[in-house]
Write a protein that holds these residues in place. Structure first.
Motif, mmCIF file in Angstrom:
data_model
loop_
_atom_site.group_PDB
_atom_site.id
_atom_site.type_symbol
_atom_site.label_atom_id
_atom_site.label_comp_id
_atom_site.label_asym_id
_atom_site.label_seq_id
_atom_site.Cartn_x
_atom_site.Cartn_y
_atom_site.Cartn_z
ATOM 1 N N PRO A 109 0.895 -1.194 0.155
ATOM 2 C CA PRO A 109 0.042 -0.095 -0.078
ATOM 3 C C PRO A 109 1.001 1.409 0.090
ATOM 4 O O PRO A 109 1.920 1.273 0.467
ATOM 5 N N ASP A 110 0.377 2.284 -0.719
ATOM 6 C CA ASP A 110 1.004 3.544 -0.742
ATOM 7 C C ASP A 110 -0.095 4.503 -0.255
ATOM 8 O O ASP A 110 -0.560 5.191 -1.645
ATOM 9 N N GLN A 128 -1.632 4.281 7.869
ATOM 10 C CA GLN A 128 -2.536 3.604 6.834
ATOM 11 C C GLN A 128 -2.159 2.529 5.882
ATOM 12 O O GLN A 128 -2.496 1.342 5.648
ATOM 13 N N ASP A 129 -0.680 2.803 5.381
ATOM 14 C CA ASP A 129 -0.063 1.811 4.787
ATOM 15 C C ASP A 129 0.193 0.388 5.765
ATOM 16 O O ASP A 129 -0.352 -0.455 5.148
ATOM 17 N N LEU A 130 0.623 0.596 6.872
ATOM 18 C CA LEU A 130 0.851 -0.687 7.530
ATOM 19 C C LEU A 130 -0.539 -1.106 7.937
ATOM 20 O O LEU A 130 -0.692 -2.472 7.927
ATOM 21 N N LEU A 132 10.211 -8.412 4.842
ATOM 22 C CA LEU A 132 11.153 -7.106 5.380
ATOM 23 C C LEU A 132 11.438 -5.976 3.947
ATOM 24 O O LEU A 132 11.638 -4.830 4.304
ATOM 25 N N GLU A 133 11.611 -6.656 2.818
ATOM 26 C CA GLU A 133 11.740 -5.611 2.005
ATOM 27 C C GLU A 133 10.592 -4.962 1.668
ATOM 28 O O GLU A 133 10.639 -3.696 1.419
ATOM 29 N N GLN A 134 9.386 -5.446 1.852
ATOM 30 C CA GLN A 134 8.211 -4.746 1.913
ATOM 31 C C GLN A 134 8.147 -3.652 3.044
ATOM 32 O O GLN A 134 7.773 -2.377 2.614
ATOM 33 N N ALA A 135 8.457 -3.995 4.092
ATOM 34 C CA ALA A 135 8.287 -2.994 5.294
ATOM 35 C C ALA A 135 9.398 -1.660 5.056
ATOM 36 O O ALA A 135 9.318 -0.639 5.311
ATOM 37 N N VAL A 136 10.585 -2.388 4.492
ATOM 38 C CA VAL A 136 11.615 -1.363 4.315
ATOM 39 C C VAL A 136 10.958 -0.285 3.193
ATOM 40 O O VAL A 136 11.250 1.016 3.577
#
Length: 187
Positions: free
Chosen positions: A79-80, A86-88, A129-133
């Motif tokens: 999400p962006d 909101q993304d998280l 992890l890549e997504q969270a970063v």
């Protein structure tokens, strides 16, 4: 032509074979097969067992690859929304809904069952992890105070997967609470 190139060709023979193998594993996991073997998978996928022996060191490695592919929905955009909260929240909700589907529960439990030793890395964790970063980096560029990506994994993603593995309830309210908790850490 290298294996990587052949495997990445959309619609190519290698892609069809890999899809058939992943589907066969998914079906066997879905049927709760007691012991899944390369010959069982090969028969179901319509391939020669040597295809499996050449590519994966053992059934557990193949099971982990299939589970990781299913559990991370590779290629789905994160999400962006313009807000880390909101993304998280959307991300955690998407993950919670996905991993609580019966087939995903079976994949996750099969992946956990396939691991008999401590491992150095986990493809599901690496993808998350890549997504969270990505989300943290975007939030920092907007000037938001953020938790670390590791905190997000430890305090949002890990509890979601933990609850699914141990058949504990997971619902949108739980996922949202985890997000609020991790955002509080950043303040």
């Amino acid at each position: 032509m290298s294996h990587r190139t052949a495997a990445s060709r959309p619609g190519g023979r290698s892609n069809r074979v890999l899809t058939a193998i992943h589907t066969a594993v998914g079906e066997l996991v879905g049927e709760r097969a007691d012991k899944i073997t390369f010959p069982m998978i090969a028969e179901r996928a319509g391939v020669n067992p040597t295809t499996l022996y050449r590519r994966w060191k053992d059934v557990n490695a193949l099971m982990e690859e299939v589970a990781a592919a299913a559990l991370t929905r590779d290629g789905d955009p994160v999400p962006d929304t313009g807000s880390l909260e909101q993304d998280l929240t959307q991300w955690a909700d998407i993950i919670a809904r996905d991993i609580t589907r019966p087939m995903r529960v079976r994949y996750l439990r099969a992946m956990v069952a396939a691991r008999i030793d401590i491992v150095v890395g986990c493809s599901v964790t690496e993808a998350r992890l890549e997504q969270a970063v990505l989300m943290v980096d975007r939030a920092r560029e907007r000037g938001e105070t953020t938790p670390t990506a590791a905190q997000i994994l430890d305090h949002v993603i890990a509890p979601l997967y933990h609850h699914v593995v141990f058949a504990l309830p997971v619902d949108p309210g739980y996922a949202r609470r985890l997000v609020r908790d991790v955002l509080t850490m950043a303040r």
